[in-house]
Design a protein around this motif. Structure first.
Motif, PDB file in Angstrom:
ATOM      1  N   CYS A 118       0.803  -1.223   0.000  1.00  0.00           N
ATOM      2  CA  CYS A 118       0.000   0.000   0.000  1.00  0.00           C
ATOM      3  C   CYS A 118       0.835   1.272   0.000  1.00  0.00           C
ATOM      4  CB  CYS A 118      -1.014  -0.015   1.143  1.00  0.00           C
ATOM      5  SG  CYS A 118      -0.287   0.212   2.757  1.00  0.00           S
ATOM      6  N   LYS A 119       2.166   1.142   0.085  1.00  0.00           N
ATOM      7  CA  LYS A 119       2.996   2.340  -0.047  1.00  0.00           C
ATOM      8  C   LYS A 119       2.775   3.000  -1.409  1.00  0.00           C
ATOM      9  CE  LYS A 119       6.743  -0.237   0.501  1.00  0.00           C
ATOM     10  NZ  LYS A 119       6.235  -1.617   0.250  1.00  0.00           N
ATOM     11  N   ALA A 120       2.294   2.212  -2.381  1.00  0.00           N
ATOM     12  CA  ALA A 120       2.080   2.750  -3.724  1.00  0.00           C
ATOM     13  C   ALA A 120       0.919   3.746  -3.755  1.00  0.00           C
ATOM     14  CB  ALA A 120       1.815   1.623  -4.716  1.00  0.00           C
TER      15      ALA A 120
ATOM     16  N   TYR B 250       4.107  -6.616   7.695  1.00  0.00           N
ATOM     17  CA  TYR B 250       4.873  -5.402   7.989  1.00  0.00           C
ATOM     18  C   TYR B 250       6.337  -5.679   7.660  1.00  0.00           C
ATOM     19  CZ  TYR B 250       7.266  -1.940  10.964  1.00  0.00           C
ATOM     20  OH  TYR B 250       8.087  -0.949  11.449  1.00  0.00           O
ATOM     21  N   THR B 251       6.902  -4.883   6.751  1.00  0.00           N
ATOM     22  CA  THR B 251       8.289  -5.079   6.317  1.00  0.00           C
ATOM     23  C   THR B 251       8.956  -3.715   6.322  1.00  0.00           C
ATOM     24  OG1 THR B 251       7.348  -6.612   4.702  1.00  0.00           O
ATOM     25  CG2 THR B 251       9.693  -6.168   4.509  1.00  0.00           C
ATOM     26  N   SER B 252       9.746  -3.436   7.332  1.00  0.00           N
ATOM     27  CA  SER B 252      10.305  -2.090   7.370  1.00  0.00           C
ATOM     28  C   SER B 252      11.788  -2.113   7.670  1.00  0.00           C
ATOM     29  CB  SER B 252       9.578  -1.275   8.430  1.00  0.00           C
ATOM     30  OG  SER B 252       9.954   0.067   8.323  1.00  0.00           O
TER      31      SER B 252
ATOM     32  N   ILE C 289      11.694 -13.385   7.809  1.00  0.00           N
ATOM     33  CA  ILE C 289      12.892 -12.559   7.662  1.00  0.00           C
ATOM     34  C   ILE C 289      13.061 -12.161   6.192  1.00  0.00           C
ATOM     35  CG2 ILE C 289      14.142 -13.363   9.715  1.00  0.00           C
ATOM     36  CD1 ILE C 289      15.789 -15.202   7.909  1.00  0.00           C
ATOM     37  N   ARG C 290      13.496 -10.927   6.013  1.00  0.00           N
ATOM     38  CA  ARG C 290      13.742 -10.425   4.664  1.00  0.00           C
ATOM     39  C   ARG C 290      15.190 -10.696   4.320  1.00  0.00           C
ATOM     40  NH1 ARG C 290      12.376  -4.484   2.135  1.00  0.00           N
ATOM     41  NH2 ARG C 290      13.370  -4.864   0.113  1.00  0.00           N
ATOM     42  N   ILE C 291      15.430 -11.358   3.214  1.00  0.00           N
ATOM     43  CA  ILE C 291      16.817 -11.657   2.890  1.00  0.00           C
ATOM     44  C   ILE C 291      17.252 -10.931   1.620  1.00  0.00           C
ATOM     45  CG2 ILE C 291      16.843 -13.838   4.165  1.00  0.00           C
ATOM     46  CD1 ILE C 291      16.451 -15.343   1.741  1.00  0.00           C
TER      47      ILE C 291
ATOM     48  N   GLY D 199      13.465  -5.258  -6.194  1.00  0.00           N
ATOM     49  CA  GLY D 199      13.441  -3.887  -6.709  1.00  0.00           C
ATOM     50  C   GLY D 199      12.103  -3.596  -7.358  1.00  0.00           C
ATOM     51  N   SER D 200      12.010  -2.411  -7.946  1.00  0.00           N
ATOM     52  CA  SER D 200      10.700  -1.955  -8.387  1.00  0.00           C
ATOM     53  C   SER D 200      10.651  -1.636  -9.883  1.00  0.00           C
ATOM     54  CB  SER D 200      10.340  -0.714  -7.580  1.00  0.00           C
ATOM     55  OG  SER D 200       8.967  -0.509  -7.609  1.00  0.00           O
ATOM     56  N   ASN D 201       9.496  -1.893 -10.466  1.00  0.00           N
ATOM     57  CA  ASN D 201       9.231  -1.737 -11.906  1.00  0.00           C
ATOM     58  C   ASN D 201      10.131  -2.629 -12.750  1.00  0.00           C
ATOM     59  OD1 ASN D 201       7.467  -0.640 -13.810  1.00  0.00           O
ATOM     60  ND2 ASN D 201       9.064   0.698 -14.580  1.00  0.00           N
ATOM     61  N   VAL D 202      10.044  -3.901 -12.500  1.00  0.00           N
ATOM     62  CA  VAL D 202      10.819  -4.883 -13.261  1.00  0.00           C
ATOM     63  C   VAL D 202       9.903  -5.416 -14.380  1.00  0.00           C
ATOM     64  CG1 VAL D 202      12.179  -7.003 -13.126  1.00  0.00           C
ATOM     65  CG2 VAL D 202      11.969  -5.524 -11.096  1.00  0.00           C
TER      66      VAL D 202
ATOM     67  N   PHE E 190       7.742 -13.286  -2.244  1.00  0.00           N
ATOM     68  CA  PHE E 190       8.642 -12.839  -3.310  1.00  0.00           C
ATOM     69  C   PHE E 190       8.590 -11.341  -3.546  1.00  0.00           C
ATOM     70  CE2 PHE E 190       7.738 -17.263  -3.814  1.00  0.00           C
ATOM     71  CZ  PHE E 190       9.020 -17.778  -3.912  1.00  0.00           C
ATOM     72  N   GLY E 191       7.921 -10.615  -2.643  1.00  0.00           N
ATOM     73  CA  GLY E 191       7.898  -9.159  -2.730  1.00  0.00           C
ATOM     74  C   GLY E 191       7.092  -8.660  -3.914  1.00  0.00           C
ATOM     75  N   GLY E 192       7.355  -7.400  -4.260  1.00  0.00           N
ATOM     76  CA  GLY E 192       6.629  -6.789  -5.392  1.00  0.00           C
ATOM     77  C   GLY E 192       7.584  -6.601  -6.546  1.00  0.00           C
TER      78      GLY E 192
ATOM     79  N   GLU F 198       3.754  -9.187  -3.425  1.00  0.00           N
ATOM     80  CA  GLU F 198       3.385  -7.892  -2.846  1.00  0.00           C
ATOM     81  C   GLU F 198       3.389  -6.807  -3.912  1.00  0.00           C
ATOM     82  OE1 GLU F 198       6.533  -7.255  -0.051  1.00  0.00           O
ATOM     83  OE2 GLU F 198       5.765  -8.700   1.380  1.00  0.00           O
ATOM     84  N   PRO F 199       2.500  -6.893  -4.903  1.00  0.00           N
ATOM     85  CA  PRO F 199       2.515  -5.869  -5.936  1.00  0.00           C
ATOM     86  C   PRO F 199       1.953  -4.547  -5.420  1.00  0.00           C
ATOM     87  CG  PRO F 199       0.675  -7.353  -6.275  1.00  0.00           C
ATOM     88  CD  PRO F 199       1.426  -7.886  -5.095  1.00  0.00           C
ATOM     89  N   GLY F 200       2.590  -3.470  -5.795  1.00  0.00           N
ATOM     90  CA  GLY F 200       2.060  -2.141  -5.499  1.00  0.00           C
ATOM     91  C   GLY F 200       1.699  -1.498  -6.826  1.00  0.00           C
ATOM     92  N   ARG F 201       2.751  -1.095  -7.539  1.00  0.00           N
ATOM     93  CA  ARG F 201       2.604  -0.390  -8.813  1.00  0.00           C
ATOM     94  C   ARG F 201       1.683  -1.117  -9.808  1.00  0.00           C
ATOM     95  NH1 ARG F 201       6.751   2.732 -10.579  1.00  0.00           N
ATOM     96  NH2 ARG F 201       8.084   1.587  -9.154  1.00  0.00           N
ATOM     97  N   PHE F 202       1.890  -2.424  -9.936  1.00  0.00           N
ATOM     98  CA  PHE F 202       1.149  -3.182 -10.950  1.00  0.00           C
ATOM     99  C   PHE F 202      -0.367  -2.996 -10.792  1.00  0.00           C
ATOM    100  CE2 PHE F 202      -1.016  -6.950 -12.504  1.00  0.00           C
ATOM    101  CZ  PHE F 202      -0.530  -7.020 -13.798  1.00  0.00           C
TER     102      PHE F 202
HETATM  103  N1  LLP Z   1       7.388  -5.005  -1.145  1.00  0.00           N
HETATM  104  C1  LLP Z   1       8.422  -4.322  -0.625  1.00  0.00           C
HETATM  105  C2  LLP Z   1       9.114  -4.877   0.527  1.00  0.00           C
HETATM  106  C3  LLP Z   1       8.801  -3.092  -1.169  1.00  0.00           C
HETATM  107  O1  LLP Z   1       9.843  -2.429  -0.651  1.00  0.00           O
HETATM  108  C4  LLP Z   1       8.093  -2.568  -2.273  1.00  0.00           C
HETATM  109  C5  LLP Z   1       8.449  -1.263  -2.866  1.00  0.00           C
HETATM  110  C6  LLP Z   1       7.010  -3.320  -2.775  1.00  0.00           C
HETATM  111  C7  LLP Z   1       6.697  -4.535  -2.197  1.00  0.00           C
HETATM  112  C8  LLP Z   1       6.171  -2.856  -3.918  1.00  0.00           C
HETATM  113  O2  LLP Z   1       6.897  -2.680  -5.071  1.00  0.00           O
HETATM  114  P1  LLP Z   1       6.143  -2.430  -6.463  1.00  0.00           P
HETATM  115  O3  LLP Z   1       5.326  -3.655  -6.773  1.00  0.00           O
HETATM  116  O4  LLP Z   1       5.286  -1.231  -6.315  1.00  0.00           O
HETATM  117  O5  LLP Z   1       7.242  -2.209  -7.431  1.00  0.00           O
HETATM  118  N2  LLP Z   1       8.812   5.332  -5.333  1.00  0.00           N
HETATM  119  C9  LLP Z   1       9.359   4.418  -6.308  1.00  0.00           C
HETATM  120  C10 LLP Z   1       9.082   2.981  -5.942  1.00  0.00           C
HETATM  121  C11 LLP Z   1       9.596   2.584  -4.597  1.00  0.00           C
HETATM  122  C12 LLP Z   1       9.281   1.154  -4.242  1.00  0.00           C
HETATM  123  C13 LLP Z   1       9.667   0.833  -2.836  1.00  0.00           C
HETATM  124  N3  LLP Z   1       9.352  -0.492  -2.428  1.00  0.00           N
HETATM  125  C14 LLP Z   1       8.815   4.775  -7.684  1.00  0.00           C
HETATM  126  O6  LLP Z   1       8.046   5.731  -7.809  1.00  0.00           O
HETATM  127  O7  LLP Z   1       9.147   4.147  -8.681  1.00  0.00           O
END
Ligand code: LLP
Length: 393
Positions: free
Chosen positions: A56-58, A98-100, A140-142, A192-195, A223-225, A267-271
């Motif tokens: 939800c950070k997205a 929660y992953t911080s 644990i996050r590795i 990482g993000s936007n792969v 497997f994260g986002g 854990e998709p955010g952007r997608f």
């Molecule tokens: N899980 C973890 C642990 C993360 O750190 C992130 C993103 C996600 C999931 C979600 O990633 P996504 O699916 O959205 O790529 N502000 C940057 C993106 C930062 C992403 C940080 N972590 C941007 O605008 O491109």
């Protein structure tokens, strides 16, 4: 979003109507697009213990959180604030991750009190958690050394990244867990993000499956986002079909070796939300110098930071007149910095003062990264749903 009478429409509303009714700058979100992306992911990930935890950070807009909850998503959070929003809209504690990084003791106490599942990011976090909640279950996050992403700022695997516990420290992590009688029930990674390249995602996936064999009490693999979306006209969509097929096959094989089926988490955010959001702004001035034409609009990097922060490309169109005489312009914001430019050499249908420009693919990491820099107000947000406009809180 579609075109009607050469104007940009969201559902039955033209962007000019929305701009007039709600004022600009305005983030317009489309519930339909979020729903489609969610269903697309579900359709392609056929492993039967697959779970989506929306990062939800997205975008933490309350109406969007409610929509995703309603669709069946779980949620991933990184702060007390995000957990509070998730609980407020009705996500159950057991569905919140929660992953911080750099967590305070106070926040860890809050997380534990609320029974939130954790992915601990360092040996010191394990120690802190163990002292506060011995006998607990942890993830644990590795950091397995594999990283990817659209910009160095968002690559989270590898030695330059502050994230995760390196493979070399896993035996220490196990020792600490033992010391506090913690059960390591989940392994987490986010490269990482936007792969957009499914190969790198699958390579990291394989590596996590390999590492997982050394942990006997696992319940989940996370497997994260990072799932990307096409921002540039030349970008190809992520091959979700291949990704889904391969992940499913690999998880099924892993289950045989491991002896039982684990949950598989993404854990998709952007997608889920990027393509659902458009930032509307009004043209306030058009000025030229001997070399360039600048179209000034009434928003800036205080409202959409991505172009200034990462050099990100967001397509921009003239929503008043999609097709028309084309002009090459630099679209500039209203913040007092030269870097406040949304796009250089953009070919758009010639705008005039008062027209509405639409900055596309702004639903992820747009509003959530907005600030009040230059003492300007935050933009507004609306969600267009099936039954019309839902005004956001
Ligand atoms: N899980 C973890 C642990 C993360 O750190 C992130 C993103 C996600 C999931 C979600 O990633 P996504 O699916 O959205 O790529 N502000 C940057 C993106 C930062 C992403 C940080 N972590 C941007 O605008 O491109």
């Amino acid at each position: 979003m579609h075109t009607k009478n050469n104007k940009l429409y969201f559902g039955k509303y033209s962007s000019t109507t929305l701009a007039k009714k709600f004022g600009t700058p305005l983030y317009v979100y489309e519930a339909d697009v979020i729903r489609q992306r969610y269903l697309e992911l579900i359709k392609n990930m056929l492993y039967h213990k697959f779970h989506i935890h929306y990062a939800c950070k997205a975008n933490t807009n309350i109406s969007i959180l409610k929509l995703l909850l309603h669709l069946g998503a779980k949620i991933e959070t990184v702060s007390r604030g995000e957990i509070t929003s998730a609980l407020k809209v009705g996500f159950k504690s057991k569905d919140i991750l929660y992953t911080s990084s750099s967590v305070t003791e106070e926040e860890m106490v809050f997380v534990i009190k609320n029974n939130i599942k954790v992915n601990l990011d360092s040996l010191s976090q394990i120690e802190l958690y163990g002292k506060l909640n011995p006998n607990g279950k942890i993830g644990i996050r590795i950091n397995q050394g594999i990283g990817a992403g659209h910009h160095s700022h968002v690559i989270t695997g590898g030695v330059m990244s502050k994230f995760g516990i390196p493979l070399e420290h896993l035996s220490q992590a196990k020792k600490l867990a033992k010391k506090y009688k913690l059960q390591i029930v989940s392994l987490h990674q986010h490269i990482g993000s936007n792969v957009l390249d499914s190969k790198i995602l699958l390579k990291a996936f394989d590596k996590l499956l390999e590492t997982a064999k050394d942990f006997s009490e696992l319940e989940s693999l996370d497997f994260g986002g990072g799932l990307g979306i096409p921002y540039l006209p030349k970008d190809k969509n992520l091959n979700l079909k291949l990704l889904g097929q391969e992940m499913t096959r690999k998880m099924n094989n892993f289950s045989k070796i491991y002896g039982r089926e684990l949950n598989m988490i993404l854990e998709p955010g952007r997608f889920l939300v990027a393509e659902a959001g458009t930032l509307l702004a009004n043209v306030t001035e058009i000025k030229t110098n001997p070399k360039r034409t600048f179209v000034g609009i009434n928003t800036g990097f205080n409202h959409l930071l991505r172009p200034a922060m990462y050099g990100s490309h967001h397509e921009i169109i003239n929503a008043n007149k999609i097709k028309g005489a084309i002009i090459k312009v630099d679209v500039a914001g209203n913040i007092c910095e030269s870097g406040d430019v949304f796009g250089r050499d953009r070919k758009i249908s010639k705008p005039k003062v008062g027209d509405v420009l639409a900055i596309k693919n702004s639903g992820a990491y747009g509003y959530v990264m907005a600030s009040r820099y230059n003492s300007r107000e935050l933009p507004r947000e609306i969600l267009i749903g099936k039954n019309g406009i839902l005004r956001s809180i």
